[in-house]
Design a protein around this motif. Structure first.
Motif: not given
Ligand code: ARG
Length: 608
Positions: A500-504, A522-524, A560-561, A590-595
């Motif tokens: 939800a936070r990524i969506s926003s 590196p985090q990317e 990680c995100f 977000r798409r992968i988390l939702v999936d």
């Protein structure tokens, strides 16, 4: 092409090692792992250690020879050797970006499984006239998740709800109801429960009481009492057998009554299944009654092939490697749970063409499934019509425990019903959502009550499901609602909240979906490398039938995100191309988390 980077690297290394050692590629495990220190490398290959030992080479020298010939193409920079023979590998920026580009498509990097056979999954398995209990909850949640994962890779899946809807226990309940003249048209779940309990009492008394009483030298009074009870019990059993017989003969009036018991039970079951957001409904019912005409044939097949023998009037299958035989017909002519399961397993391989038949059933039925699978293999029902060998798997799961570490009970000591549990979870989720919506800064502030309640249900149910799926399935676990619905820690709501936070974030940043990827920090890189594992993680979760692998990975992605988001500014950036690249990385996350959550049967609210 696979976008599983670990696999791509592994393949190149295998080719190089085969060349250096002059051995076949199949014998080689390059042992590729994520590197411990992301500042040094992305991956480390440790295969030279074991191979060096096996083929009599100094591991360091071997590693250097491998590095000299390996060809990663554009994928990685020239590798280096460290320590006693570790090969350090860094993925090139350009390869990482183009793999991300491939990941951010409809399939999200999931490869289609071309196997034309279907997969049959035994789920839910409720019993007519009995309330759904927590065990059925687990079978339903786990079975549906496995089914979703298989569907995601393109397989045909049959969710088989092997209802306990036939046989003496049901006939006893029906007989109880009929003799008590309960109106079946207005039958309630409570009526059914009472009748079920009475039927159980009657069937349990039998002659055992008499023996014990004799052993304990009970007085003549007690013996007379027990004798009376037994006479009553036997009469009731006889009556039930008569009912079952008439049912088997196709007595229309009785069948109609029997159907009413089923309808009454299933109405409440569907209500729970609906709340649970699982893809299981009336279309999945293939219960014991479905196989009732096939049981005689099953026993005949075993007798004809000499695989079953007469034993004291009963018919049993013996196994070479154990004493315990499998009873498939009782001496009174009745069939058993096992006989029905044999008919079902044959149906699944022969008619449904399943080359993997999965039983998501309580660990306590382990012996039953061992016998079932062995008997089916003996008679050749482990082959699909085209001759492929089908794999039978029992996915056993543990019990759900209360805080006292004993099987979950209500305060009054009765079994916890599924429906009460679900309603409690929904109430907890809703309470959380309503409290958050009070805050004027919350994205849910001012939302209408219907929508808030929908989100509350999604969170409550998601919490239960995630908690159930995220453990090793066979372990018992303590049902701790407080921990399950928490927005922090390894929980469903934590991952839902991240979505939800990524969506926003994406709404605020006005994502350009075609912006090129740039991977600098590196985090990317860490996040990108992790995301690219999706296909592999899903494949392993399916192969080992371990949804907890997917859970753990989704949790790690979320972590990680959050590390990425903490160290890499997005909305504040002036550099539009970097900002857009980061938004796109956030979006594919977000798409992968939702999936992934969807594969677990968990919904992802847009706002929380
Ligand atoms: N009705 C059974 C029970 O409650 C579960 C059915 C499991 N499936 C099967 N094919 N035996 O114990």
């Amino acid at each position: 092409m696979s976008i599983n980077i670990q696999e791509i690297i592994g393949n190149s290394l295998r080719i190089a090692i085969a060349k250096v050692l002059d051995i076949p590629q199949e014998d080689i495990d390059p042992v590729v792992r994520r590197a411990q220190n992301p500042n040094v490398a992305d991956f480390q290959a440790n295969g030279a250690m074991a191979l060096g030992k096996r083929y009599g080479h100094n591991p360091k020298e071997l590693a250097e020879k491998i590095v000299a010939v390996v060809d990663f193409g554009e994928v990685a920079e020239t590798p280096t050797v460290a320590g006693p023979g570790f090969i350090n590998i860094r993925i090139s920026d350009s390869a990482l970006c183009s793999l991300l580009e491939e990941l951010d498509c409809d399939s999200l990097g999931i490869e289609v499984d071309e196997d034309e056979h279907s997969v049959a999954i035994d789920v839910c398995g409720v019993n007519v006239a009995k309330q759904l209990h927590v065990g059925h909850l687990r079978s339903t949640i786990i079975g549906d998740a496995i089914a979703r994962m298989y569907e995601r890779v393109g397989r045909t899946v049959y969710r088989e709800n092997h209802l306990g809807d036939w046989g003496l226990p049901i006939a006893m309940v029906l007989e109880q109801l009929l003799s008590a003249e309960v109106s079946l048209d207005t039958l309630s779940l409570d009526d059914l429960n009472v009748a079920y309990k009475n039927a159980q009492l009657v069937s349990k008394d039998e002659l055992r009481g008499e023996k014990t009483a004799l052993q304990m030298q009970a007085g003549p009074h007690r013996l007379v009492e027990i004798e009376e009870q037994n006479t009553g019990a036997l009469a009731a059993q006889r009556a039930a057998k008569k009912v079952l017989n008439s049912l088997q003969q196709g007595d229309e009036k009785l069948l109609c009554d029997w159907q009413k018991l089923i309808d009454c039970t299933m109405e409440s079951v569907y209500e729970s299944l609906n709340l649970l957001h699982v893809k299981i409904g009336p279309e999945n019912n293939r219960g014991e009654s479905f196989y009732r005409d096939k049981l005689g044939g099953v026993v005949e097949s075993f007798v004809e092939t000499g695989l079953a023998q007469k034993d004291d009037g009963a018919i049993v299958v013996h196994f070479k490697n154990r004493e315990r035989p499998m009873l498939i017909k009782k001496s009174d002519g009745g069939f058993l749970y096992a006989t029905t399961d044999l008919a079902a397993i044959r149906f699944r391989t022969q008619e449904l063409n399943a080359d993997r038949v999965i039983y998501v059933v309580d660990a306590r039925q382990r012996d039953h499934f061992k016998d079932l699978f062995d008997a089916a293999a003996l008679i050749g029902w482990n082959r699909t019509p085209d001759g492929a060998v089908a794999e039978f798997v029992h996915v056993p799961f543990g019990s759900v425990l209360g805080e006292d570490k004993k099987p979950l009970k209500t305060r009054s000591g009765s079994n916890v019903t599924l429906s009460s549990l679900l309603h409690e979870a929904i109430e907890r989720g809703t309470r959380e959502v309503l409290a958050r919506a009070e805050d004027p800064k919350s994205p849910t502030h001012g939302m209408n009550s219907v929508d808030l309640h929908t989100i509350g249900r999604q969170i409550g149910i998601g919490a239960i499901k995630y908690a159930d799926l995220s453990n090793d399935l066979v372990r018992d676990y303590v049902f701790d609602m407080d921990r399950m619905v928490a927005f922090e820690g390894n929980t469903g709501p934590y991952i839902q909240y991240a979505c939800a936070r990524i969506s926003s974030l994406i709404r605020k940043g006005e994502l350009d979906p075609n912006a090129p990827f740039l991977v600098c920090e590196p985090q990317e890189r860490s996040l990108a490398l992790k995301l690219l594992q999706y296909g592999g993680v899903l494949r392993d979760s399916i192969q080992y039938l371990e949804p907890h692998r997917l859970c753990t990975w989704l949790y790690e992605i979320t972590e990680c995100f959050s590390a990425f988001y903490q160290s890499c500014p997005v909305l504040k950036l002036d550099d539009t191309s970097l900002k857009q690249s980061r938004l796109r990385l956030a979006n594919v996350t977000r798409r992968i988390l939702v999936d992934g959550l969807d594969l677990l049967g968990i919904e992802s609210p847009e706002q929380m």
